[in-house]
Motif scaffolding. Sequence first.
Motif, PDB file in Angstrom:
ATOM      1  N   HIS A  93      32.066  39.878  41.622  1.00  0.00           N
ATOM      2  CA  HIS A  93      31.459  41.296  41.843  1.00  0.00           C
ATOM      3  C   HIS A  93      31.980  41.932  42.910  1.00  0.00           C
ATOM      4  CE1 HIS A  93      28.654  40.728  38.744  1.00  0.00           C
ATOM      5  NE2 HIS A  93      28.095  39.389  39.113  1.00  0.00           N
ATOM      6  N   PHE A  94      32.949  42.975  42.681  1.00  0.00           N
ATOM      7  CA  PHE A  94      33.502  43.725  43.793  1.00  0.00           C
ATOM      8  C   PHE A  94      32.969  45.023  43.648  1.00  0.00           C
ATOM      9  CE2 PHE A  94      36.083  40.135  43.351  1.00  0.00           C
ATOM     10  CZ  PHE A  94      36.107  39.599  44.685  1.00  0.00           C
ATOM     11  N   TYR A  95      33.406  46.032  44.371  1.00  0.00           N
ATOM     12  CA  TYR A  95      32.907  47.690  44.144  1.00  0.00           C
ATOM     13  C   TYR A  95      33.820  48.294  42.908  1.00  0.00           C
ATOM     14  CZ  TYR A  95      31.214  46.776  49.119  1.00  0.00           C
ATOM     15  OH  TYR A  95      30.527  46.077  49.980  1.00  0.00           O
ATOM     16  N   GLN A  96      32.919  48.518  42.062  1.00  0.00           N
ATOM     17  CA  GLN A  96      33.698  49.154  40.997  1.00  0.00           C
ATOM     18  C   GLN A  96      34.434  50.501  41.137  1.00  0.00           C
ATOM     19  OE1 GLN A  96      32.652  47.901  37.267  1.00  0.00           O
ATOM     20  NE2 GLN A  96      32.828  46.307  38.776  1.00  0.00           N
ATOM     21  N   PHE A  97      33.886  51.213  42.371  1.00  0.00           N
ATOM     22  CA  PHE A  97      34.437  52.529  42.447  1.00  0.00           C
ATOM     23  C   PHE A  97      35.775  52.366  43.318  1.00  0.00           C
ATOM     24  CE2 PHE A  97      31.501  51.328  45.793  1.00  0.00           C
ATOM     25  CZ  PHE A  97      32.397  51.614  46.835  1.00  0.00           C
ATOM     26  N   LEU A  98      36.125  51.025  43.807  1.00  0.00           N
ATOM     27  CA  LEU A  98      37.340  50.947  44.715  1.00  0.00           C
ATOM     28  C   LEU A  98      38.470  50.857  43.759  1.00  0.00           C
ATOM     29  CD1 LEU A  98      36.157  49.186  47.750  1.00  0.00           C
ATOM     30  CD2 LEU A  98      36.572  51.414  47.674  1.00  0.00           C
ATOM     31  N   THR A  99      39.887  50.853  44.169  1.00  0.00           N
ATOM     32  CA  THR A  99      40.735  50.587  43.521  1.00  0.00           C
ATOM     33  C   THR A  99      41.131  49.146  43.982  1.00  0.00           C
ATOM     34  OG1 THR A  99      42.397  51.244  45.112  1.00  0.00           O
ATOM     35  CG2 THR A  99      41.931  52.946  43.302  1.00  0.00           C
ATOM     36  N   ALA A 100      42.130  48.301  43.295  1.00  0.00           N
ATOM     37  CA  ALA A 100      42.446  46.839  44.024  1.00  0.00           C
ATOM     38  C   ALA A 100      43.060  47.221  45.427  1.00  0.00           C
ATOM     39  CB  ALA A 100      43.504  46.522  43.133  1.00  0.00           C
ATOM     40  N   ASN A 101      43.954  48.246  45.635  1.00  0.00           N
ATOM     41  CA  ASN A 101      44.450  48.302  46.901  1.00  0.00           C
ATOM     42  C   ASN A 101      43.288  48.623  48.094  1.00  0.00           C
ATOM     43  OD1 ASN A 101      47.206  48.079  46.724  1.00  0.00           O
ATOM     44  ND2 ASN A 101      47.621  49.961  46.052  1.00  0.00           N
ATOM     45  N   GLU A 102      42.422  49.521  47.529  1.00  0.00           N
ATOM     46  CA  GLU A 102      41.286  49.660  48.551  1.00  0.00           C
ATOM     47  C   GLU A 102      40.336  48.748  48.953  1.00  0.00           C
ATOM     48  OE1 GLU A 102      40.514  54.636  47.329  1.00  0.00           O
ATOM     49  OE2 GLU A 102      39.374  53.062  46.287  1.00  0.00           O
ATOM     50  N   LEU A 103      40.110  47.826  47.833  1.00  0.00           N
ATOM     51  CA  LEU A 103      39.324  46.523  48.230  1.00  0.00           C
ATOM     52  C   LEU A 103      40.017  45.708  49.199  1.00  0.00           C
ATOM     53  CD1 LEU A 103      36.707  44.971  47.516  1.00  0.00           C
ATOM     54  CD2 LEU A 103      38.439  43.504  45.936  1.00  0.00           C
ATOM     55  N   LEU A 104      41.421  45.342  49.049  1.00  0.00           N
ATOM     56  CA  LEU A 104      42.238  44.637  49.829  1.00  0.00           C
ATOM     57  C   LEU A 104      42.409  45.023  51.198  1.00  0.00           C
ATOM     58  CD1 LEU A 104      44.894  43.240  47.753  1.00  0.00           C
ATOM     59  CD2 LEU A 104      43.092  42.201  47.891  1.00  0.00           C
ATOM     60  N   ASP A 105      42.412  46.663  51.281  1.00  0.00           N
ATOM     61  CA  ASP A 105      42.511  47.309  52.441  1.00  0.00           C
ATOM     62  C   ASP A 105      41.124  47.074  53.397  1.00  0.00           C
ATOM     63  OD1 ASP A 105      44.009  49.365  54.039  1.00  0.00           O
ATOM     64  OD2 ASP A 105      42.178  50.491  53.838  1.00  0.00           O
ATOM     65  N   TYR A 106      39.875  47.034  52.545  1.00  0.00           N
ATOM     66  CA  TYR A 106      38.610  46.976  53.198  1.00  0.00           C
ATOM     67  C   TYR A 106      38.633  45.456  53.680  1.00  0.00           C
ATOM     68  CZ  TYR A 106      33.392  46.914  53.462  1.00  0.00           C
ATOM     69  OH  TYR A 106      32.222  46.832  53.872  1.00  0.00           O
ATOM     70  N   SER A 107      38.902  44.707  53.054  1.00  0.00           N
ATOM     71  CA  SER A 107      38.987  43.291  53.387  1.00  0.00           C
ATOM     72  C   SER A 107      39.699  43.024  54.453  1.00  0.00           C
ATOM     73  CB  SER A 107      39.408  42.291  52.089  1.00  0.00           C
ATOM     74  OG  SER A 107      38.419  42.534  51.072  1.00  0.00           O
ATOM     75  N   GLY A 108      40.878  43.316  54.688  1.00  0.00           N
ATOM     76  CA  GLY A 108      41.769  43.259  55.929  1.00  0.00           C
ATOM     77  C   GLY A 108      41.210  43.770  57.010  1.00  0.00           C
TER      78      GLY A 108
END
Lengths: 311, 258
Positions: A93-108
């Motif tokens: 389950h990840f944030y549906q409103f984010l793009t894949a790049n944005e999720l990785l950016d957030y994680s990093g």
Amino acid sequence: MSAKPVIKTDGLSKQYRLGLTLKPVDAVTDLNLEVNEGEIFAFIGLNGAGKTTTIKLLLDHARPTKGKAFLFGFDATDPHARERIGYLPDLPHFYQFLTANELLDYSGKLFCLSKTKLAKRSGELLETVGLGDRGNERLRGFSRGMLQRLGFAQALINHPDLVILDEPLGGLDPIGRVELMNLITDLKSKNTTVFFSSHILEDAQKVADRIGIIHKGHLLACGKKSELLQTKAGWEAEIAINEFDLSGLCKKNNWQYQTNEECYTVTISDDEDVQKLYKLASEKKINIISLHHRQLNLEEAFLKELDRWKA
Amino acid sequence: MESLTRISAVAQTTFRETIRNKILHNMLGFAVVMFGLSWVISAWSVGEPEKIIADIGLTITVLVGVIIAIFAGVVLVHGEVDRKTILPILAKPLHRWEYVLGKYIGFSSAVLLVYIGMNVILILFLSVVGGGVSSGLLKAMYLSIWEVELVVALALMFSSITTPWLSALNTIILFIAGRFSYDIKFFLGAHPGNAFAPVLKIIYVLVPNLSYFNLRHEAVHAIPVSAQMLIYPTLYGIIYCSLVLLIASLAFRTKDLA
């Protein structure tokens, strides 16, 4: 020289209180576990055995009722303990409103990675998990398998020394499972420790170096895969097919057997029956091609430990 | 420094989440419709239309801000726990208080942006009907920001502790009680010997004094507003929000994530 423990638990216990009556339920009881550097550790058990609870205690998602957990020597409740860790939850389950790049950016950014490092790493990881061309798409449109792969990518964003995967193979198609297992073995080749929980024993047997079996919160067995599976489980004989009806004999003696065009494969549980088979072989001119001790597979080892625990 | 990076990462994602939330767009549309309605009402009423539009407009902006704060705020933390999106986030070297603070900053910034947008639209409406933008109106708009920010903090605090429904109920109760806190003070002044006076005094201290942030009357009727009337409520807002966030962080510090 013995390897350093990357994960160590000391009498780790977790009790939940459920319902209106606050009925106590022991999710994990007195767990003593050590996972060493560079190994793939499979934590196996039935659904509800305590695998996910153990992972929650390791990651400070829940606090133990008793005992302690340590990661790289840090108390698991200390956020520093998670600096060298990657984690993939059981349901991606990840944030549906984010793009894949944005999720990785957030994680990093949560690991305080610099912008340039992060951009490079995100691109590499998306390529590795086969999502190189989907970086700018919102996760809302991702399938379960794609989310699982993206989850794996976010778990690796910080070049972790320990990767904790909760049921990573569940919900994946056969190709996805093979790919993920290849990624796991790739991590081992880079000396990354992998701790994964699973109830898919076949896959666990393929990749794990060491295995822990948990049932109803109790650690039933823990050790090297070769040690757990070395227990002899009777004999296995390969017998050439001739005019003699071997199937009747097997049924009469309660021996399990399989057959193909060339031979029977007969499973015999004790030594007396082996003698009996030798005697019949000389009497009935049966050709025994091979006879060897049979080793347990993980499923049998698991069931054996379960039976021993019940007894 | 590392704390700041992590807090800003959480804040940035929460801001994105809120801005992309359809409830926010709908509420903004609702506010515009209500401004238009206040224009129609002012045309039918006796008196100066710009005063009626300013009065109704200021009330609408606060109400819409509070509705967004409550209904999007109460799922901020609990929603993430429920959807399990929080698990990979808290598996990173992030302190729980950093997470709570980041959530607050991101969400309150998004609400603030919408709130400023609503006020700009209100000012445009007022300009169209011939009413100027007085300093009193801007001061009233400024202080009501703090009222909304305080409700955001309360919604977030309850969201860190309990379910969205209970959080919404508690926040609404505190919002209503906060709006009437001045009446509690008035009652205590009029009936000092009342048996409930000690309890009411405690309630008066605990409940947010939202009437402190209300300069609507002064703005509409061009009553002068002193500097103290802006500074004290601002300090009160900062202290109250900080305390509420502290409670939220402490409550969330050892919470088991189901």
